[in-house]
Design a protein around this motif. Structure first.
Motif, PDB file in Angstrom:
ATOM      1  N   LEU A  12     -21.547  -3.781  35.260  1.00 52.10           N
ATOM      2  CA  LEU A  12     -20.535  -3.099  36.305  1.00 52.10           C
ATOM      3  C   LEU A  12     -18.722  -4.483  36.262  1.00 52.10           C
ATOM      4  CD1 LEU A  12     -20.408  -0.459  36.997  1.00 52.10           C
ATOM      5  CD2 LEU A  12     -20.246  -1.082  39.624  1.00 52.10           C
ATOM      6  N   MET A  13     -19.672  -5.121  36.696  1.00 45.46           N
ATOM      7  CA  MET A  13     -18.238  -6.440  36.381  1.00 45.46           C
ATOM      8  C   MET A  13     -17.778  -6.983  35.634  1.00 45.46           C
ATOM      9  SD  MET A  13     -18.824  -9.912  38.589  1.00 45.46           S
ATOM     10  CE  MET A  13     -19.925 -10.718  37.616  1.00 45.46           C
ATOM     11  N   LEU A  14     -18.981  -7.159  34.483  1.00 44.76           N
ATOM     12  CA  LEU A  14     -18.093  -7.595  33.005  1.00 44.76           C
ATOM     13  C   LEU A  14     -17.515  -5.842  32.563  1.00 44.76           C
ATOM     14  CD1 LEU A  14     -20.847  -8.888  31.637  1.00 44.76           C
ATOM     15  CD2 LEU A  14     -19.146 -10.664  32.119  1.00 44.76           C
ATOM     16  N   THR A  15     -17.830  -5.214  32.888  1.00 45.27           N
ATOM     17  CA  THR A  15     -16.892  -3.999  31.875  1.00 45.27           C
ATOM     18  C   THR A  15     -15.690  -3.349  32.412  1.00 45.27           C
ATOM     19  OG1 THR A  15     -18.234  -2.391  33.303  1.00 45.27           O
ATOM     20  CG2 THR A  15     -18.855  -1.766  31.191  1.00 45.27           C
ATOM     21  N   PHE A  16     -15.348  -3.790  34.292  1.00 45.01           N
ATOM     22  CA  PHE A  16     -14.596  -3.974  34.675  1.00 45.01           C
ATOM     23  C   PHE A  16     -13.205  -4.729  34.576  1.00 45.01           C
ATOM     24  CE2 PHE A  16     -12.072  -4.760  39.114  1.00 45.01           C
ATOM     25  CZ  PHE A  16     -11.720  -2.870  39.075  1.00 45.01           C
ATOM     26  N   ASN A  17     -13.653  -6.384  34.134  1.00 45.74           N
ATOM     27  CA  ASN A  17     -13.130  -7.312  33.609  1.00 45.74           C
ATOM     28  C   ASN A  17     -12.236  -6.729  32.646  1.00 45.74           C
ATOM     29  OD1 ASN A  17     -13.022  -7.877  36.075  1.00 45.74           O
ATOM     30  ND2 ASN A  17     -14.589  -9.910  35.293  1.00 45.74           N
ATOM     31  N   ILE A  20      -9.236  -4.250  32.620  1.00 45.13           N
ATOM     32  CA  ILE A  20      -8.807  -5.008  33.119  1.00 45.13           C
ATOM     33  C   ILE A  20      -7.679  -5.664  31.826  1.00 45.13           C
ATOM     34  CG2 ILE A  20      -7.870  -6.587  34.730  1.00 45.13           C
ATOM     35  CD1 ILE A  20      -9.421  -5.447  36.816  1.00 45.13           C
ATOM     36  N   ILE A  21      -8.542  -6.983  31.013  1.00 46.71           N
ATOM     37  CA  ILE A  21      -8.043  -7.800  30.423  1.00 46.71           C
ATOM     38  C   ILE A  21      -7.336  -6.643  29.314  1.00 46.71           C
ATOM     39  CG2 ILE A  21      -8.450  -9.163  28.840  1.00 46.71           C
ATOM     40  CD1 ILE A  21     -10.476 -10.803  30.514  1.00 46.71           C
ATOM     41  N   MET A  22      -7.892  -5.491  28.645  1.00 42.96           N
ATOM     42  CA  MET A  22      -7.307  -5.109  27.901  1.00 42.96           C
ATOM     43  C   MET A  22      -6.385  -4.041  27.875  1.00 42.96           C
ATOM     44  SD  MET A  22     -11.223  -4.006  26.140  1.00 42.96           S
ATOM     45  CE  MET A  22     -10.617  -2.890  24.668  1.00 42.96           C
ATOM     46  N   MET A  24      -3.784  -5.203  30.146  1.00 40.43           N
ATOM     47  CA  MET A  24      -2.755  -5.923  30.665  1.00 40.43           C
ATOM     48  C   MET A  24      -2.160  -6.709  29.394  1.00 40.43           C
ATOM     49  SD  MET A  24      -2.619  -7.109  34.143  1.00 40.43           S
ATOM     50  CE  MET A  24      -2.569  -7.898  35.462  1.00 40.43           C
ATOM     51  N   SER A  25      -3.324  -6.957  28.200  1.00 43.66           N
ATOM     52  CA  SER A  25      -3.052  -7.171  26.955  1.00 43.66           C
ATOM     53  C   SER A  25      -1.890  -6.337  26.191  1.00 43.66           C
ATOM     54  CB  SER A  25      -3.600  -7.813  26.406  1.00 43.66           C
ATOM     55  OG  SER A  25      -4.966  -6.846  26.016  1.00 43.66           O
ATOM     56  N   MET A  26      -2.852  -4.599  26.870  1.00 45.57           N
ATOM     57  CA  MET A  26      -1.745  -3.852  25.300  1.00 45.57           C
ATOM     58  C   MET A  26      -0.870  -3.504  26.378  1.00 45.57           C
ATOM     59  SD  MET A  26      -5.187  -1.296  25.763  1.00 45.57           S
ATOM     60  CE  MET A  26      -4.756   0.272  24.442  1.00 45.57           C
ATOM     61  N   MET A  27      -0.336  -3.768  27.928  1.00 44.00           N
ATOM     62  CA  MET A  27       0.905  -3.630  28.623  1.00 44.00           C
ATOM     63  C   MET A  27       1.507  -4.594  28.080  1.00 44.00           C
ATOM     64  SD  MET A  27      -0.193  -2.049  31.679  1.00 44.00           S
ATOM     65  CE  MET A  27       0.260  -3.342  32.937  1.00 44.00           C
ATOM     66  N   TYR A  28       1.181  -5.836  27.989  1.00 46.31           N
ATOM     67  CA  TYR A  28       1.960  -6.892  27.815  1.00 46.31           C
ATOM     68  C   TYR A  28       2.603  -7.039  25.571  1.00 46.31           C
ATOM     69  CZ  TYR A  28       3.460 -12.125  25.858  1.00 46.31           C
ATOM     70  OH  TYR A  28       3.847 -13.219  25.046  1.00 46.31           O
ATOM     71  N   PHE A  29       1.410  -6.037  25.748  1.00 47.32           N
ATOM     72  CA  PHE A  29       2.182  -6.047  24.006  1.00 47.32           C
ATOM     73  C   PHE A  29       2.830  -5.031  22.775  1.00 47.32           C
ATOM     74  CE2 PHE A  29      -2.127  -9.103  22.636  1.00 47.32           C
ATOM     75  CZ  PHE A  29      -1.076 -10.210  21.679  1.00 47.32           C
ATOM     76  N   SER A  30       2.781  -4.127  23.755  1.00 45.50           N
ATOM     77  CA  SER A  30       3.727  -2.268  23.708  1.00 45.50           C
ATOM     78  C   SER A  30       5.357  -3.526  24.612  1.00 45.50           C
ATOM     79  CB  SER A  30       3.016  -1.319  24.259  1.00 45.50           C
ATOM     80  OG  SER A  30       3.406  -1.929  25.443  1.00 45.50           O
ATOM     81  N   PHE A  31       5.003  -3.830  25.838  1.00 45.84           N
ATOM     82  CA  PHE A  31       6.292  -4.229  26.101  1.00 45.84           C
ATOM     83  C   PHE A  31       6.674  -5.773  25.744  1.00 45.84           C
ATOM     84  CE2 PHE A  31       8.743  -7.412  29.122  1.00 45.84           C
ATOM     85  CZ  PHE A  31       9.855  -6.354  29.675  1.00 45.84           C
ATOM     86  N   SER A  32       5.953  -7.073  24.771  1.00 44.45           N
ATOM     87  CA  SER A  32       6.929  -7.804  23.693  1.00 44.45           C
ATOM     88  C   SER A  32       7.144  -7.170  22.414  1.00 44.45           C
ATOM     89  CB  SER A  32       5.939  -8.592  23.811  1.00 44.45           C
ATOM     90  OG  SER A  32       5.204  -8.222  22.388  1.00 44.45           O
ATOM     91  N   MET A  33       6.561  -5.505  21.899  1.00 42.63           N
ATOM     92  CA  MET A  33       7.693  -4.832  20.844  1.00 42.63           C
ATOM     93  C   MET A  33       8.352  -4.576  20.789  1.00 42.63           C
ATOM     94  SD  MET A  33       3.982  -3.816  19.343  1.00 42.63           S
ATOM     95  CE  MET A  33       4.168  -3.176  17.677  1.00 42.63           C
TER      96      MET A  33
END
Length: 50
Positions: A12-17, A20-22, A24-33
């Motif tokens: 559960l913890m691993l899937t949650f993490n 969250i990581i995915m 965050m990275s998607m938001m970051y990459f979309s923003f940078s693009m």
């Protein structure tokens, strides 16, 4: 709350993490693009005459 196995909590913890990581990275990459597009457009409009 019933007693649950540690493995269940770990998964559960691993899937949650991972989620969250995915996200965050998607938001970051979309923003940078988006920023990159705006920067390229701005660069194209500024044609300096040296």
């Amino acid at each position: 709350m019933p007693q649950m196995s540690p493995l269940w909590w770990l998964t559960l913890m691993l899937t949650f993490n991972l989620m969250i990581i995915m996200s965050m990275s998607m938001m970051y990459f979309s923003f940078s693009m988006i920023m990159n597009k705006n920067y390229k457009k701005m660069k194209k409009e500024m044609n300096w005459k040296w």
